[in-house]
Design an enzyme around this catalytic site. Structure first.
Site: not given
Lengths: 636, 636
Positions: B315, B399
């Site tokens: 990520e 998120c």
């Protein structure tokens, strides 16, 4: 049409420079170094079973590598490659090393014939509990291919006997009869190995079991479900990482499959066996399934290099036209296996489209997996690089290393096929052979500097004058081919399915002249391949080209743009890689040094430049550097 | 220069169409629907701790989802976004929902102040044993931001009291004093939250602990090593998936870091706190570290959309110029966090380059994460698509959803800053505010249709005439800006660091005219970005454009080629997305229907075509279809 069958490689002597060099490298360096690596990584030790087995289920080898479930297959594949090497030159040292491995395998074999060193050494009570993931039949298949090769080259039966005992155990355990389990392996391979054993022995049980494995695959209730339900409770937590049966081409019966899916190597091995069975059983349905699957991969899923499987995630296929270049997985094994499949398809009806792909895969997607020095490899074969990836000298999953060595060591088998009344030339590159046709022995010598040149002479020397057909493949990429017999041109209006057939009474001293013009050409990808938009690939004859930074210094090669109409100049470069035809063209180059920002509004400064392309399979032999197959194109 | 500080969002009323529409969508749809999703996925239930805790360590929620270690943070972020929403309009239902969550958190809090629902409900004895992976301080940071927002909007202290008790526990446990452990979280976030608490309360201990966390990070002996060695033996087998501390920017002390590495969101949150600390402590070293890291990401690692982090694997960041388009991760959270960092950097010295990136991230990489309907999201924001990916209505790691809602609900904070003797306009788009400058209350109203138009009027209405500076950001992308005061042009030779300063005695009724011409422009990427070779990006003002299939029917948009010199025509389309400026240009289109093969030698047929581009952030609101930011370019 007469049924053509391949001439086995020991009967095809490689004389041409291209394949002779690759073969010598594999014999001198690859096969011996692979044995050293098998030792270094503990793979050979993994055959030496402790007695009693150790209490730990997953011990590490003292060198720190985790013993892998597929290591038996690597030994099998090395024995196969090494046996092919012996067919070229006997070597007592290599033979001793093969014999030592066979010693270990023979000792490891259980009284009932079972022979999987991973299970026997670690979890002997768990054998045959997870065909989906644990490769037991896959390993058996590769060991069997090794045993067949070793027997064929040396005449020694011991390994083959071991494997036949193992097969009898497998045949007793699996099947649709009473007390048998309808299992098949999650990783196809044994199917094609069994077909080889059938061809060798003529014993029907091997053919039958191969047919059973292929036909049972993907049936409901699903064997992998049944098997999973019987495993211990811990299994519930062990999520199946690929979560679908497409991964192993077991999502439906093979005759209903019309899309190429899942793990690329698994798929190719399966299709190879399907084509074998279609031929042997005259099974038109199975042949049609093969043809549908072939069309699917050709129309939507193959890299221009004949690389297969874009995704590292599943080592395989995704959706139509998804062919990313830099992240291409295009596993070496998958292109090697495509060669196997193409060879079987070719022999279903001698259709040159299959030979075209066989040749494409050989010269590009497969051969790129082996370095010039014969001791470095690519597992994944990307079509573009920013210079990050490089060749490695081994891999924790070394499947590709021995796949490419066994391919090169037996490459002669792809050149020629014979029938009762004819011989067919599929590949060119300088070979000599003696074959039996029309009741006489015919000496054949094909002389050429292929693939660098398309000028080919074929000497046909029957012991007695005889009438038979000589079929010459005219590659699909070739326009304007011409043929002479003893200097007299013959018309080429008779090309059928990619072959020209010369039917005549041949006599010693006859010479065929074949000219396959190979001007450099540009290839454009279907617009569905969004990664190749605005780009062009270069090809000459069977070779796909690439730009590599070593030949185009001054920045990343992607800075170069090739004008659509710029002529591509082939140039024989004797100073490079022992002789290679490069392609040169006028181009424009973006000047990188003027870029001080990541993005800017000012168009990049461009300057005239020259672009040099080399055959793709030769990339990454001169250190790190950028590379691109699909070259940005300048169009008005 | 005077120290400028942002004007908080509740004091900045959004009046312009662009942001009003986004804000209303977030208030009407996003915030309420996110609460429903938190309930549906069991995230709200995860705060309701069973007493006693269940014997199972990792129970699943009855709905089947595994309870995640980061769920506390999602609740905290929703409370933060919902509180910002309340600042725009009070809503008894939303308040009741926030209070209910606070009830649960208060009940869950341990007597010693510890408050992490995942550990308390599952492994209360294991708390603080794995800072590297398990997000305890990260969760605390997001809960703290929620508590601060709720307090600021409602004046209710209860949640803040809970969090201050938790912080006292954390401060007692961690640090470099006797009996303390020198720990810090594997996922930075609490640092910037503590700075917010420090700004709110003025209490030095919060600043000190933030500084401790930042300074301790990456020191040797490494805390994560120490911690790992103390964990149970099972840990040895649990390989650290990222296998390096670059992932969490803890590979070396932060002041020695000069390359942006690892997980992108982690990195951005850390740098935000570093910039806060540099400002608050006048720490020139820390500021220099921030500037070096900023330059690294700007020069080599940022997508043209201000997306960050190309790789799904970590990520995060990889190597310089590695910016693949189709597989871009470019997490929404990372662009949101870049906005935070840019805002801090901007206020270190009012340098417009930071506001340029703040604006770029806001209008592109961040806003693309939220659908027009306010209830669908992108977690990854690719710059190219073959039509496969689509927006989802939730994510197991949600998120990004609340990051974009809290951003939009508080977007007013990025428009204005004030100092003792001046006001600075960073963004435009139609706002009204009242601020205190030079001892008087000044009414400010910026009227524009930005970003669709660069014609801006700013009304400056001090209660009493007063001398102060009005600073106007002239965006880095803008050439030929002009400014008038009460109709009289003023010279723009005084642009400094991207701001023009108008120093004068202002009186009620004064009007500034600001014209920011925004002709469409082309952007070219550094040749190091090999993915963008031969391609061009389109931009107008702060908006990056893309081609989407919905506006360019007839095949994949990558078939279109834009001639380098084709004019780009902006066109206000009131029929599209409630009004949007599209870009149109003459182009050529490859005809897909004539392609019957995957590869062919014949150049693709091309026909004249028109190309229509829309702002990137609006893509994927009309079903599936191909999209491209970097358009293939036709050059002679």
């Amino acid at each position: 049409m007469s049924r053509y069958a391949p001439v086995p490689f020991p009967q095809v002597k490689l004389e041409g420079q291209f394949w002779r060099e690759r073969l010598d490298t594999v014999l001198d360096r690859t096969v011996p170094s692979q044995h050293r690596k098998l030792a270094e990584y503990g793979i050979l030790d993994s055959l030496k079973l402790p007695d009693p087995p150790p209490p730990l289920r997953f011990p590490r080898h003292p060198n720190g590598f985790t013993v892998q479930v597929f290591w038996d297959s690597d030994v099998g594949k090395w024995i196969e490659a090494a046996s092919y090497a012996l067919a070229h030159r006997r070597d007592a040292d290599i033979e001793a090393k093969i014999e030592a491995a066979i010693d270990d395998l023979e000792k490891a074999q259980a009284p009932d014939g079972y022979l999987n060193c991973w299970y026997l050494g670690r979890e002997p009570d768990k054998r045959w509990t997870n065909l989906r993931d644990n490769h037991e039949m896959y390993n058996a298949g590769h060991l069997l291919e090794g045993a067949i090769a070793y027997f064929q080259v040396t005449g020694r039966r011991r390994f083959l006997d071991v494997m036949e005992r193992y097969l009898d155990h497998i045949y007793a355990t699996f099947g649709t009869g009473p007390g048998q389990r309808p299992g098949y392996d999650g990783h196809e391979e044994i199917e094609l190995a069994l077909m080889k054993l059938y061809y060798l022995t003529g014993m029907r049980k091997h053919l039958d079991f191969a047919a059973y494995l292929v036909n049972e695959r993907g049936r409901q209730p699903h064997y992998f479900d049944w098997e999973r339900e019987r495993r211990e409770a811990g299994e519930a937590k062990q999520r199946y990482v690929f979560a679908n049966y497409e991964y192993s081409q077991s999502h439906k019966p093979v005759r209903e499959q019309d899309k190429v899916v899942g793990h690329a190597v698994r798929a190719m091995y399966l299709y190879t066996a399907m084509a074998d069975l279609a031929a042997e059983l005259d099974d038109a349905d199975l042949q049609r399934a093969c043809e549908v699957l072939w069309k699917d991969v050709m129309d939507t899923k193959m890299y221009v290099t004949a690389g297969l499987g874009p995704s590292a995630h599943n080592e395989g296929f995704t959706h139509d036209f998804d062919l990313p270049n830099q992240t291409a997985y295009a596993e070496t094994c998958a292109s090697v296996a495509l060669i196997f499949w193409a060879q079987r398809m070719l022999h279903l009806g001698l259709d040159g489209q299959y030979a075209d792909i066989l040749e494409l895969a050989m010269f590009n997607g497969a051969l790129s997996g082996l370095s010039r020095d014969g001791e470095h490899y690519f597992y994944a074969n990307p079509l573009e690089s920013d210079g990050t990836p490089t060749r490695w000298d081994w891999h924790t999953c070394p499947c590709c290393t021995m796949n490419v060595s066994r391919l090169v060591a037996s490459v002669g088998q792809y050149f020629l096929s014979t029938a009762e009344d004819g011989v067919a030339f599929h590949l060119y590159g300088g070979i000599a052979s003696q074959v039996e046709i029309a009741g006489t022995t015919v000496g054949l010598r094909e002389v050429s500097n292929y693939p660098w040149s398309g000028e080919i002479a074929i000497h046909v020397d029957p012991q007695e004058p005889a009438a038979f057909a000589v079929k010459l493949r005219i590659p699909g990429w070739c326009e304007g081919a011409s043929v002479t017999v003893n200097g007299t041109p013959i018309g080429l209006d008779i090309i059928e399915n990619g072959y020209v057939t010369i039917d005549r009474r041949w006599a010693a001293g006859d010479v065929i002249g074949l000219d396959l013009p190979m001007p450099p050409e540009r290839l454009y990808a279907h617009p569905g391949v969004i990664m190749d938009a605005g780009r062009v690939a270069l090809k000459r004859g069977p070779l796909v080209y690439c730009l590599e930074e070593a030949d185009n210094p001054g920045g990343r090669v992607q800075r170069l743009k090739l004008p659509r109409n710029a002529p591509l100049q082939p140039e024989m470069r004797t100073d490079l890689f022992d002789g290679v035809v490069t392609l040169r063209a006028d181009a424009t180059a973006i000047e990188e040094t003027s870029f001080t920002q990541l993005y800017r509004t000012k168009p990049p400064k461009e300057a005239p430049a020259t672009l040099t392309a080399i055959p793709y399979f030769l990339w990454a032999n001169r250190g790190r550097g950028s590379m691109v197959v699909w070259v940005p194109e300048a169009t008005a």
